[in-house]
Design an enzyme around this catalytic site. Structure first.
Site, PDB file in Angstrom:
ATOM      1  N   SER A   1       0.846  -1.202   0.000  1.00  0.00           N
ATOM      2  CA  SER A   1       0.000   0.000   0.000  1.00  0.00           C
ATOM      3  C   SER A   1       0.876   1.245   0.000  1.00  0.00           C
ATOM      4  O   SER A   1       1.681   1.457   0.919  1.00  0.00           O
ATOM      5  CB  SER A   1      -0.885  -0.014   1.255  1.00  0.00           C
ATOM      6  OG  SER A   1      -1.185   1.310   1.644  1.00  0.00           O
TER       7      SER A   1
HETATM    8  N1  LIG Z   1      -6.261   8.839   4.144  1.00  0.00           N
HETATM    9  C1  LIG Z   1      -5.820   7.563   4.644  1.00  0.00           C
HETATM   10  C2  LIG Z   1      -6.085   6.505   3.588  1.00  0.00           C
HETATM   11  C3  LIG Z   1      -5.795   5.116   4.094  1.00  0.00           C
HETATM   12  C4  LIG Z   1      -6.377   4.016   3.218  1.00  0.00           C
HETATM   13  O1  LIG Z   1      -7.064   4.287   2.221  1.00  0.00           O
HETATM   14  N2  LIG Z   1      -6.092   2.758   3.604  1.00  0.00           N
HETATM   15  C5  LIG Z   1      -6.601   1.593   2.898  1.00  0.00           C
HETATM   16  C6  LIG Z   1      -5.439   0.723   2.454  1.00  0.00           C
HETATM   17  S1  LIG Z   1      -4.436   1.573   1.295  1.00  0.00           S
HETATM   18  C7  LIG Z   1      -7.416   0.756   3.881  1.00  0.00           C
HETATM   19  O2  LIG Z   1      -7.041   0.637   5.039  1.00  0.00           O
HETATM   20  N3  LIG Z   1      -8.520   0.176   3.443  1.00  0.00           N
HETATM   21  C8  LIG Z   1      -9.356  -0.657   4.251  1.00  0.00           C
HETATM   22  C9  LIG Z   1     -10.690  -0.040   4.592  1.00  0.00           C
HETATM   23  O3  LIG Z   1     -10.913   1.154   4.260  1.00  0.00           O
HETATM   24  O4  LIG Z   1     -11.516  -0.751   5.166  1.00  0.00           O
HETATM   25  C10 LIG Z   1      -4.346   7.634   5.005  1.00  0.00           C
HETATM   26  O5  LIG Z   1      -3.601   8.334   4.315  1.00  0.00           O
HETATM   27  O6  LIG Z   1      -3.930   7.013   5.987  1.00  0.00           O
END
Ligand SMILES: N[C@@H](CCC(=O)N[C@@H](CS)C(=O)NCC(=O)O)C(=O)O
Length: 437
Positions: A25
């Site tokens: 990621s």
């Molecule tokens: N704005 C957040 C975005 C984080 C994000 O989109 N994480 C994704 C993985 S890349 C995630 O955890 N997805 C799982 C979910 O939303 O349930 C950051 O920069 O930390």
């Protein structure tokens, strides 16, 4: 954070925290590389495919069920990659997030662009390749949209200036944040399947940042889960984009030079370019007015004033709000201008003494922007006539998603037992951010 700029005030980590995440990621890699480089945290794999982020013990730390998440040995948990970067730098490597107000504003501008304006276009190009979304729906449009923001990124932060990094000769957390997204775009399988190629200038930037980041190997090799390995493993998942090449990240003729120094003393005439019915603009307008440093400068977006050359010279992304001090210093992205104005003129709403308090404010501001705003944007703009309503089924889904996002935000930041606001009974930047919406 904020008031320290000298290396000797940096703490040495005594215990290792964990960054919950996955190396595949790009959102996780900035905080992970920084955590490892400063010796404060190491990777704790959170297997999203197996739903590890939905387990009660994870939700307890992060109601938004997202990675990256920093967990320190004393139980302190912090979400949002930009909040983690600011916090780790403030504690362990202040030189990567210097206190100089204009340098810091540029860093925050870049962090917010990467987390929002750029990321929202980047994910439509790269995530289908990684298999994190279905195949590209409209690759031509996705490429064109990415090119616009990547070119603006190069014009604002990379091109035309002396120095290798976003802030010139000094590596900062903005470089930790930006580089993994660009590294993903450079991977041969990503290039082949999307037809998107990074400009030579941006490739050189990536190489320079890689050379400065100690643990850069993790971008190339992590037991099959690094960005490079993961993208390479998708070689046969999508067809190649036959014959198309779109170069992204080409700086324009008038690049923005990094500026250093304090915000103008006794400021009274700062402008926040925007329109008062835009909630994005209202947050910094309210802060400027309350701090007594300036006011709204109407920018007629209906007539395209934000796409005129004189506006683009202030903010190459062509977005409102844009802050312009009476000394000519400009900064884009509402979160960045809120932090600049508060840090210089209204310190009590963004206290710097305790990094954990600052981090909570940062998390609340950034989580609202990344998790709540995109859902809000499907509900309120149609009411205001700015965009058509979705179909009844889609609208129902949007309503539920907004309700869920607001519940997550309230669960995380509004505990009625500890006071009225995000940080107890003291009004902070988070309230300025959230109130207009
Ligand atoms: N704005 C957040 C975005 C984080 C994000 O989109 N994480 C994704 C993985 S890349 C995630 O955890 N997805 C799982 C979910 O939303 O349930 C950051 O920069 O930390």
């Amino acid at each position: 954070m904020g008031c320290t700029d000298s290396k000797d005030q940096a703490q040495t980590p005594t215990t290792q925290g964990k960054i919950h995440g996955v190396p595949a990621s790009a959102n996780c890699m900035g905080p992970l590389l920084l955590g490892m480089d400063v010796g404060a945290a190491k990777l704790e794999t959170c297997n999203l495919m197996e739903g590890a982020h939905m387990k009660p013990e994870f939700i307890k730390m992060n109601a938004f069920h997202q990675v990256p998440l920093l967990e320190e040995a004393d139980g302190f948990a912090l979400g949002e990659s930009n909040a983690i970067l600011r916090y780790l730098a403030a504690k362990y490597a202040p030189e990567l997030y210097p206190a100089d107000p204009k340098t810091r504003a540029r860093i925050n501008f870049a962090l917010d662009v990467c987390g929002d304006t750029l990321y929202s276009k980047w994910l439509l190009v790269v995530c289908p390749v990684q298999g994190f979304r279905g195949p590209h729906e409209d690759l031509n449009k996705a490429r064109d949209d990415l090119k616009k923001v990547m070119d603006a990124f190069a014009t604002t932060f990379i091109g035309g200036k002396s120095g290798k990094f976003i802030c010139g000769e000094t590596l900062t957390i903005a470089d930790y944040k930006a580089m993994p997204y660009l590294w993903a775009l450079m991977q041969p399988v990503c290039e082949a399947q999307t037809g998107v190629k990074l400009s030579e200038r941006m490739k050189t930037y990536v190489e320079d940042v890689m050379a400065a980041v100690k643990n850069n190997e993790m971008l190339k090799s992590a037991g099959g889960w690094s960005l490079a390995e993961h993208i390479a493993s998708k070689k046969d998942a999508l067809p190649d984009a036959q014959g198309v090449v779109v170069i992204v990240g080409e700086p324009g003729e008038k690049c923005i030079e990094p500026t250093k120094g304090p915000a103008k003393a006794e400021e009274k005439a700062a402008k926040v370019h925007g329109v008062p019915m835009s909630c994005n603009a209202l947050s910094p307008i309210l802060l400027a007015k309350n701090a007594g440093i300036g006011d709204i400068e109407m920018c007629n977006v209906m007539e395209g004033a934000h796409k005129q050359p004189e506006f683009l010279a202030k903010n190459p992304f062509g977005l409102v709000p844009t802050f312009e001090g009476s000394d000519g210093f400009c900064v884009g992205e509402s979160g960045a201008m809120l932090r600049y104005m508060a840090g210089s003129y209204l310190k009590e709403v963004y206290p710097a003494a305790d990094p954990k308090v600052t981090a909570r404010i940062d998390w609340a501001v950034d989580a609202f922007a990344s998790a709540v705003y995109p859902k809000w944007a499907k509900i309120v703009p149609p009411v205001m006539g700015f965009q058509p309503w979705a179909s009844p089924e889609e609208q129902k889904k949007a309503n539920t998603e907004l309700a869920d996002a607001l519940t997550m935000w309230a669960t995380s930041f509004l505990d009625s037992s500890t006071g009225k606001y995000v940080c107890g009974d003291t009004l902070t930047l988070a309230e300025y951010k959230v109130l207009p919406y």
